[in-house]
Design an enzyme around this catalytic site. Structure first.
Site, mmCIF file in Angstrom:
data_model
loop_
_atom_site.group_PDB
_atom_site.id
_atom_site.type_symbol
_atom_site.label_atom_id
_atom_site.label_comp_id
_atom_site.label_asym_id
_atom_site.label_seq_id
_atom_site.Cartn_x
_atom_site.Cartn_y
_atom_site.Cartn_z
ATOM 1 N N SER A 185 36.704 33.083 52.736
ATOM 2 C CA SER A 185 36.482 33.468 51.344
ATOM 3 C C SER A 185 35.103 33.170 50.780
ATOM 4 C CB SER A 185 37.544 32.816 50.440
ATOM 5 O OG SER A 185 38.806 33.372 50.691
ATOM 6 N N SER B 77 38.160 35.660 48.811
ATOM 7 C CA SER B 77 38.603 35.584 47.428
ATOM 8 C C SER B 77 37.505 35.179 46.446
ATOM 9 C CB SER B 77 39.752 34.581 47.315
ATOM 10 O OG SER B 77 39.304 33.266 47.619
ATOM 11 N N LYS C 254 33.426 28.665 40.928
ATOM 12 C CA LYS C 254 34.650 29.433 41.134
ATOM 13 C C LYS C 254 35.754 28.816 40.280
ATOM 14 C CE LYS C 254 37.647 31.216 44.849
ATOM 15 N NZ LYS C 254 37.866 31.297 46.312
#
Length: 481
Positions: A173, A149, A74
């Site tokens: 998330s 997210s 990420k």
């Protein structure tokens, strides 16, 4: 069941080299990610160099379990010499001068970094529509969101761009995207993994997590990235095999708490999947016990007061001077601050900064922020009291399957998609999401939550569940995407 172990066997037998494996994944990303938009930065040259190094280690017979295994990160984990954007214009050209503890631990294990993944800007969002680099598509249906997210992290693994990926979990998330994309993902106990080098959203909630197809892979990776860190005072460290110590043990006698009131209003297909999952756990010897969890809407309100406050403080550092985007037209210092932050942040980030500054204002502090912190403590105590009766609490990972892009642009509607995941973040507890069925031909996930630092109970329970009831239907369907 483990992709990592299957790849390890292929690499060790010489069936495939780390360079060949890396090239396969890079080619697939370049060919197919145009439709999904999960990767912000492809690290082709760096990945091939790391793969060559891994092959040399394998040839010398000094490899570990993760040597040569590809991974995607990420894009809020700092990677030395590679840009780290947090999916924001503010950090579009930021190249980190050091590695985060998470990425360093992966490198030290000999893993190959394929690239950096798309996400909601500064991890603020539940749909991955709030990215400077554009929305991410769900590989199961390109018209739908992958969750957020960590939407890029989920979409990339679901699309087969890597066997494993990192994510972060502030309010769900990793677990909500895992539910939307048919994956297994875990938020470990707060403090078990380091936040050093992870771009901050809300520091008392943020925690690194892992995505994979199988719970065993998630456990293996969490063991690799967890541990003490001298640069993070909140990282307490866990023993070396914290997440994998009990994977082979059956779960007979484990007690799972269920609050029926959280399930009765779900769509029929999700209720059916939940019921089947609980029946399967009973067949494995677990006991299902009725419990009452704290009011989830109160938890949601508490979360959306405290986290914007922490975000407003954390994002104050982006001023157009030290690093990050700088507006070139500013005529004085005040204008530099204002224009750099106005242009550099997206709408959702600015919304949360404004909320955060409002609740921290002296006139509102006691009414909002202070009361929310008090309620957070009460809820944590209430949840911990439940764990005097049960080993784990089961609830859905999301109230629905993945929804279409644009369906929840209203902030409150989007925030409600986190309603089942937020309690674990408020209380700092470990939680794991895993596929349990389908609704409207899209995957839906269940979630187990345990007492702090009882992470191994969760990995044990889901590994045993997947061993007996499998997730091959999810793997096979994803293979046809």
């Amino acid at each position: 069941m483990s992709y990592i172990k299957k790849l390890r066997a292929r690499l060790d037998s010489g069936e495939i080299s780390a360079v060949e494996l890396t090239k396969e994944y890079l080619a697939k990303i370049k060919e197919q990610d145009k439709r999904i938009n999960s990767v912000i930065t492809l690290c082709e040259a760096e990945a091939l160099k790391e793969a060559e190094d891994a092959d040399a280690i394998i040839s010398a017979g000094k490899q570990g379990l993760l040597t040569g295994i590809p991974i995607l990160h990420k894009d809020l984990f700092c990677t030395k010499g590679i840009r780290t954007t947090a999916a924001s214009k503010m950090l579009d050209n930021f190249v980190a001068p050091y590695d985060s503890t998470v990425t360093k631990n992966c490198k030290d294990q000999g893993m190959v970094t394929l690239g950096k993944l798309n996400m909601d800007e500064f991890a603020m969002g539940s749909t991955n529509e709030y990215s400077y680099y554009g929305a991410v598509s769900n590989p199961w249906d390109l018209e739908r969101v992958p969750g957020g997210s960590s939407g890029g992290s989920a979409a990339a693994v679901a699309a087969g761009f890597a066997p494993i990926s990192t994510g972060s979990d502030t309010g769900g998330s990793v677990r909500q995207p895992a539910s939307f994309c048919g994956l297994t993902a875990m938020k470990p106990s707060y403090g078990s993994t380091s936040r050093f080098g992870m771009v901050a959203f809300a520091s008392s909630f943020d925690q690194a997590g892992i995505f994979g197809h199988y719970a065993e892979d998630v456990a293996l990776m969490l063991d690799a990235i967890a541990g003490e860190c001298e640069f993070d005072s909140t990282c307490v460290g866990v023993k070396q095999n914290h997440f994998t110590q009990d994977l082979e043990k059956d779960i007979s006698g484990k007690v799972i708490g269920v609050d029926e009131s959280l399930i009765k209003d779900l769509p029929a297909q999700i209720q059916e999947a939940v019921s089947k999952t609980l029946d399967n756990f009973k067949k494995l010897g677990a006991e299902i016990k009725s419990v009452k969890v704290p009011d989830l809407k109160e938890a949601l309100s508490t979360y959306y007061i405290i986290t914007p406050a922490e975000a407003a403080a954390n994002l104050a550092r982006y001023d157009g001077i030290r690093y990050g985007y700088r507006n070139p037209e500013a005529r004085d210092l005040d204008e530099l601050y204002r224009k750099s932050r106005t242009d550099g942040f997206g709408a959702e980030v600015k919304r949360r900064i404004m909320i955060g500054n409002y609740v921290l204002a002296s006139s509102q502090y006691d009414s909002y922020y202070n009361k929310s912190q008090q309620l957070r403590k009460v809820m944590t105590d209430q949840i911990n009291q439940i764990f005097t009766q049960v080993d784990a609490i089961f609830m859905p990972a999301s109230p629905s399957e993945a929804f279409k892009k644009g369906d929840k642009l209203d902030p409150v509607s989007a925030y409600l998609s986190d309603i089942y995941t937020i309690p674990a973040n408020i209380s700092g507890l470990p939680a794991i999401a895993f596929p349990i069925g389908f609704a409207n031909n899209l995957p839906v996930g269940g979630q187990l939550m345990a007492k702090a630092f009882n992470d191994n109970i969760l990995t044990q329970m889901v590994v045993q569940y997947q061993k007996h009831y499998g997730i091959e239907e999810f793997i096979l369907q994803q293979a046809r995407i």
